[in-house]
Design an enzyme around this catalytic site. Structure first.
Site, short mmCIF file in Angstrom:
data_model
loop_
_atom_site.label_atom_id
_atom_site.label_comp_id
_atom_site.label_asym_id
_atom_site.label_seq_id
_atom_site.Cartn_x
_atom_site.Cartn_y
_atom_site.Cartn_z
N GLU A 1 -1.16 -9.35 3.67
CA GLU A 1 -1.40 -10.42 4.45
C GLU A 1 -2.72 -10.73 4.96
O GLU A 1 -2.74 -11.49 6.33
CB GLU A 1 -0.85 -8.70 5.85
CG GLU A 1 -1.80 -7.29 5.77
CD GLU A 1 -1.25 -6.27 4.86
OE1 GLU A 1 -1.21 -6.57 4.08
OE2 GLU A 1 -1.73 -5.26 5.66
N CYS B 1 0.57 -1.05 -0.26
CA CYS B 1 -0.01 -0.15 -0.36
C CYS B 1 1.14 1.23 -0.32
O CYS B 1 1.46 1.70 -0.65
CB CYS B 1 -0.99 -0.08 1.25
SG CYS B 1 -2.73 0.65 0.54
N HIS C 1 -3.47 -4.97 0.25
CA HIS C 1 -3.10 -5.62 2.08
C HIS C 1 -3.23 -6.68 1.48
O HIS C 1 -4.17 -7.43 1.94
CB HIS C 1 -3.71 -5.01 2.37
CG HIS C 1 -3.82 -3.68 3.20
ND1 HIS C 1 -3.00 -2.87 3.71
CD2 HIS C 1 -4.19 -2.75 2.59
CE1 HIS C 1 -2.59 -1.81 4.02
NE2 HIS C 1 -3.52 -1.28 3.69
N1 GLN Z 1 -1.97 6.79 3.01
C1 GLN Z 1 -1.99 5.74 1.62
C2 GLN Z 1 -3.31 6.30 1.12
O1 GLN Z 1 -4.62 6.51 1.11
C3 GLN Z 1 -1.77 4.55 1.47
C4 GLN Z 1 -2.69 3.71 2.51
C5 GLN Z 1 -2.18 2.78 2.67
O2 GLN Z 1 -0.94 2.15 3.12
N2 GLN Z 1 -3.43 1.65 3.38
O3 GLN Z 1 -3.71 5.70 -0.68
#
Ligand code: GLN
Length: 533
Positions: A510, A382, A508
């Site tokens: 994970e 992310c 994600h």
């Molecule tokens: N802050 C970034 C976004 O909103 C990454 C979000 C995250 O890592 N979950 O895109």
């Protein structure tokens, strides 16, 4: 027929109640019982999505996009259940629903009260989940500690529910602390007695005590707990701290015959569980042949719970590679000040997890550069993907000042920008791009090799995206957009050609790793790290 188990906690928080509930789920599933798991959280936030990791630890995202308590992560890892937003109920949701109904005139003429309106709302949720599930057992963990004011409506609701569901269909389990008093050299039962007295005042008499203890409970102590807490002696279960890994908890509780007793009390006739595969997984976690050092560069690094699912996913992949993953937690801000060598030399892999806000981002960019230049396996999740793009844009494509507009709204090269659909969004709760989305992978890419598949589905939680205006520029220099949304608009995975393992994803992964089903990217990352010296 649906049976119900309610798990409450006594004396202190952080007792591992969620793990105990999840472990009971594991044992019941291994006995062939269909299991559903859920958590009731007494706080007033509608969901934990708006809380800082400092308050709450990780926010666990479900397929349907619900932002939930991290205990739901344990539930999904320890059982085969696929949870939905129905499975995490907060006081905030309960009150929101009751007050919305009040404004709609659904209670017209009545005084709206905690009992019965709030408690009915809670019971309705239990019934809704039960209807969906049919035959099987629903394990519900009540967050917080008995005695908390805000938990009272939930306790009252489950008391009423038990009465309505009838004897033999509902079990109350109380997880409580048995502290060891060093000066006296003794384990003490009094706090647990008092916590259970509090429960009984409300009208709940637990059937089982999960006695959390650092030392064995001797027969005398078990007898005392049984007598003073009004719990049958076989219902006193020693839940001693495990030595090596949380995945030992189901095995320990099985030794204490927890699953036997639960099945007997609920009149469920099932065979003994076959725990061979679980045992061999635990064995591989405890006694691996190989060893690897992986640096996780984040901003909530001192918090055990902030990157919970990532740490668990690394454990799963370590076991599958017969390898102990030694986690080196690196604070991004310290790295920014001291430079990468001090923290990163000797790492065989570097992982950058998700995150929000600009604190620590420059440190993460330094770490990503280090991984790229030193050919250390890199895995960005992310924000970790966005960081990889920023670093590449600045240092390989020569785009000075490249950044995400999240951190620098005036960046001359906004390589990461707010998603179009996010531009009009003002509310903060549950408004990110959330939950399961499909990604198409490019044939011949590392991503494709990792997944052995042309399409994948993964869980998301973000507002920003790769700015496709820069696609040609980065690809020309060797960063491949290897995964994209089916309409081709959103970059979902990037990788660097010619690097042994430089893979990053906007989603994600994970959240989809399980003990005996490690996630393929984590698996590939650990394998690549093992090969790096
Ligand atoms: N802050 C970034 C976004 O909103 C990454 C979000 C995250 O890592 N979950 O895109």
């Amino acid at each position: 027929m649906t049976k119900f188990i309610f798990v409450t906690g006594g004396v202190v928080s952080s007792l591992g109640k969620g793990l105990a509930a999840a472990s009971l789920g594991t044992l019941l599933e291994h006995r062939g019982v269909k299991v559903m798991m859920q958590k009731f959280d007494p706080y007033l936030n509608v969901d934990p999505g708006t809380m800082s990791p400092f308050q709450h630890g990780e926010v666990y995202v479900l397929d349907d996009g619900a932002e939930t308590d991290l205990d739901l992560g344990h539930y999904e890892r320890f059982t085969s259940t696929n949870l939905s937003r129905l499975n995490n109920l907060t006081s905030g949701q309960v009150y929101l629903s009751v007050l919305t109904k009040e404004r709609e005139g659904k209670y017209l003429g009545n005084t709206v009260q905690v009992i019965p309106h709030v408690t009915n709302e809670i019971k309705a949720r239990i019934r809704e989940v039960a209807e969906q599930m049919g035959d099987g057992v629903i394990i519900t963990e009540i967050g917080g500690t008995v005695g908390d004011i805000e938990g009272l409506p939930f306790l009252e609701a489950i008391r009423q529910f038990a009465l309505e569901a009838g004897q033999g269909n509902v079990l109350f389990i109380h997880a409580s602390l048995i502290p060891y008093i060093k000066a006296a050299g003794e384990l003490k039962t009094k706090p647990t007695q008092q916590s259970i007295a509090k429960l009984r005042e409300i009208g709940i008499s637990p059937h089982i005590i999960l006695a959390r203890t650092e030392y064995p409970l001797d027969p005398e102590l078990r007898h005392k707990l049984s007598m003073h807490c009004n719990v049958p002696i076989e219902g006193v279960i020693e839940a001693r701290d495990v030595k090596h890994t949380i995945y030992e908890v189901p095995l320990k509780l099985h030794e204490e015959r927890l699953d036997d007793i639960v099945c007997r009390m609920l009149h469920i006739d099932t065979p003994q569980p076959d725990l061979t595969r679980w045992r061999s997984f635990v064995q591989r976690v405890i006694n691996p042949t190989h060893h690897v050092r992986i640096g996780v560069v984040g901003k909530y690094i001192e918090l055990q719970d902030a990157y919970k699912s990532i740490y668990e996913a690394l454990t799963h992949s370590g076991a599958a590679n017969d390898c102990k993953v030694e986690l080196i937690k690196v604070d991004a801000e310290s790295l920014e000040k001291a430079g990468p060598d001090l923290y990163l030399s000797g790492m065989q892999g570097i992982l950058i997890p998700g995150g929000f806000g600009d604190r620590g981002t420059e440190g993460k960019i330094i770490a990503a550069r280090y991984a790229r230049e030193h050919k250390v396996p890199y895995f960005g999740i992310c924000l970790g993907m966005q960081i990889a793009v920023i670093e590449f844009a600045r240092n390989v494509c020569g785009l000075k000042g490249a950044n995400s507009t999240e951190f620098d709204s005036a960046s001359p090269h906004p390589v990461i920008t707010l998603m179009d659909e996010q531009r009009e969004v003002v509310d903060k709760g549950g408004t990110m791009r959330l939950g399961t989305w499909v990604t198409d992978l490019q044939a011949g890419s590392k991503a494709y090799e990792i997944y052995h598949s042309a399409t994948i589905t993964e869980r998301h939680r973000h507002r920003y995206e790769f700015n496709s205006k820069y696609k040609e520029q980065v690809e020309e220099k060797g960063m491949l957009i290897s995964g994209a949304s089916p309409d081709g608009k959103l970059a979902e995975m990037v990788e660097i050609k010619g690097h042994p393992f430089y893979v990053a994803c906007q989603f994600h992964p994970e959240f989809l790793s399980k003990p005996n089903h490690p996630h393929p990217i984590f698996y590939g990352f650990v394998k690549a790290a093992m090969a790096h010296h």
